[in-house]
Scaffold this motif. Structure first.
Motif, PDB file in Angstrom:
ATOM      1  N   GLN A  28       0.803  -1.219   0.000  1.00 14.43           N
ATOM      2  CA  GLN A  28       0.000   0.000   0.000  1.00 14.43           C
ATOM      3  C   GLN A  28       0.838   1.272   0.000  1.00 14.43           C
ATOM      4  O   GLN A  28       0.631   2.153  -0.822  1.00 14.43           O
ATOM      5  N   CYS A  29       1.805   1.371   0.929  1.00 14.74           N
ATOM      6  CA  CYS A  29       2.570   2.628   1.022  1.00 14.74           C
ATOM      7  C   CYS A  29       4.012   2.480   0.566  1.00 14.74           C
ATOM      8  O   CYS A  29       4.749   3.460   0.481  1.00 14.74           O
ATOM      9  N   GLY A  30       4.465   1.262   0.295  1.00 14.81           N
ATOM     10  CA  GLY A  30       5.811   1.068  -0.226  1.00 14.81           C
ATOM     11  C   GLY A  30       6.902   0.997   0.829  1.00 14.81           C
ATOM     12  O   GLY A  30       8.084   0.900   0.501  1.00 14.81           O
ATOM     13  N   HIS A  46       1.198  -7.145   8.595  1.00 20.08           N
ATOM     14  CA  HIS A  46       0.711  -5.897   8.010  1.00 20.08           C
ATOM     15  C   HIS A  46       1.640  -4.741   8.369  1.00 20.08           C
ATOM     16  O   HIS A  46       2.368  -4.800   9.361  1.00 20.08           O
ATOM     17  N   CYS A  47       1.570  -3.697   7.567  1.00 22.80           N
ATOM     18  CA  CYS A  47       2.461  -2.538   7.682  1.00 22.80           C
ATOM     19  C   CYS A  47       2.230  -1.778   8.995  1.00 22.80           C
ATOM     20  O   CYS A  47       1.088  -1.527   9.381  1.00 22.80           O
ATOM     21  N   ASP A  48       3.340  -1.410   9.644  1.00 22.91           N
ATOM     22  CA  ASP A  48       3.253  -0.642  10.894  1.00 22.91           C
ATOM     23  C   ASP A  48       2.708   0.756  10.655  1.00 22.91           C
ATOM     24  O   ASP A  48       2.117   1.360  11.544  1.00 22.91           O
ATOM     25  N   ILE A  49       2.935   1.281   9.467  1.00 19.63           N
ATOM     26  CA  ILE A  49       2.545   2.658   9.168  1.00 19.63           C
ATOM     27  C   ILE A  49       1.088   2.743   8.723  1.00 19.63           C
ATOM     28  O   ILE A  49       0.288   3.501   9.275  1.00 19.63           O
ATOM     29  N   CYS A  50       0.733   1.936   7.708  1.00 18.09           N
ATOM     30  CA  CYS A  50      -0.573   2.127   7.076  1.00 18.09           C
ATOM     31  C   CYS A  50      -1.501   0.916   7.199  1.00 18.09           C
ATOM     32  O   CYS A  50      -2.651   0.967   6.774  1.00 18.09           O
ATOM     33  N   GLY A  51      -0.997  -0.186   7.741  1.00 24.07           N
ATOM     34  CA  GLY A  51      -1.845  -1.366   7.882  1.00 24.07           C
ATOM     35  C   GLY A  51      -2.005  -2.183   6.609  1.00 24.07           C
ATOM     36  O   GLY A  51      -2.755  -3.155   6.559  1.00 24.07           O
TER      37      GLY A  51
HETATM   38 ZN    ZN Z   1       2.304   0.618   4.512  1.00 15.77          ZN
END
Ligand code: ZN
Length: 250
Positions: A130-132, A151-156
């Motif tokens: 999603q956010c790279g 899942h991503c710590d920043i954007c999920g």
């Molecule tokens: Zn992300």
């Protein structure tokens, strides 16, 4: 002349050696049950398409992450084989210019090789779809054991390791054609050459070809200068004997 001695002669005469490696080179390292249709390791426990199909992954990555959890614990433990180290030494000597591998186990790096083209990527890096945001192997390792689906710590967003799934392009393919074309000796080690693009890469070679494998290999045997159908490490141990006396590499 035996095959090992002949192979040593070819290596001595060559100045632009390229090695292509597949799953067979890592068998003796202790990854015997993880052989897959795509050069990616899959045991019978994992359906290849549910595990490495991009569509499946995007809908439901559970099967992939079950595999990843097991694979990560294995590649942490395994050590490079004699042949991995042999190739690393050959690179240091200046003769071996590049290793093109279908493997995702990182064993060439562990052995000390630098110039490696990983056609199917590796676990070294993972990316949030999603956010790279990029995650290192160490970060991902923690995540796979903590989260069923990381899942991503920043954007999920969903995170995907930088390995090539079915439905994705192999990496660095253009370079590979050029490098093989330039080679004066191509070593094909532990690859069945059945999976694209490995299946067609040998056709680019203009120099000598040596095939070492204890399994089937999809190549016209008249095209190979040597076809050693034996244990890969035993073969290269024999080859290395012809170097030690003369200290021609090390
Ligand atoms: Zn992300």
């Amino acid at each position: 002349m035996g095959n090992a001695k002949k192979c040593a002669e070819f290596i001595k005469e060559s100045n632009f050696i390229v090695a292509m490696s597949g799953a067979g080179i890592s068998t003796n390292a202790g990854i015997p049950d993880f052989r897959g249709p795509n050069g990616i390791y899959v045991s019978k426990k994992y359906d290849p398409y549910e595990t490495f199909g991009l569509k499946y992954f995007l809908q439901n990555p559970v099967s992939f992450y079950d595999f990843a959890r097991e694979f990560v614990s294995i590649i942490e433990k395994v050590k490079p084989t004699f042949t991995h180290y042999f190739l690393a030494k050959l690179e240091k000597s200046g003769k071996l210019k590049s290793i093109i591998t279908q493997n995702i186990d990182g064993l060439h790096q562990k052995a000390g090789s630098d110039n490696i083209i990983e056609l199917h990527g590796s676990f070294e890096k993972s990316i949030c779809l999603q956010c790279g945001k990029e995650y290192s192997f160490e970060e991902m390792k923690k995540k796979v054991f903590k989260e069923k689906i990381p899942h991503c710590d920043i954007c999920g967003g969903l995170i995907k390791p930088d390995i090539v799934f079915f439905g994705e392009q192999v990496k660095n393919f253009e370079n590979v054609e050029e490098i093989i074309y330039q080679s004066d000796l191509l070593l094909i080690i532990g690859s069945s050459l059945t999976v694209y693009p490995a299946s067609m890469l040998a056709d680019f070679a203009r120099g000598h070809i040596i095939v070492v494998s204890n399994g089937k290999v999809n190549i016209d045997s008249s095209r190979a200068d040597i076809f050693a159908r034996e244990d890969i490490d035993e073969f290269f141990k024999n080859v290395s004997k012809y170097f030690k006396e003369a200290k021609e590499y090390e």
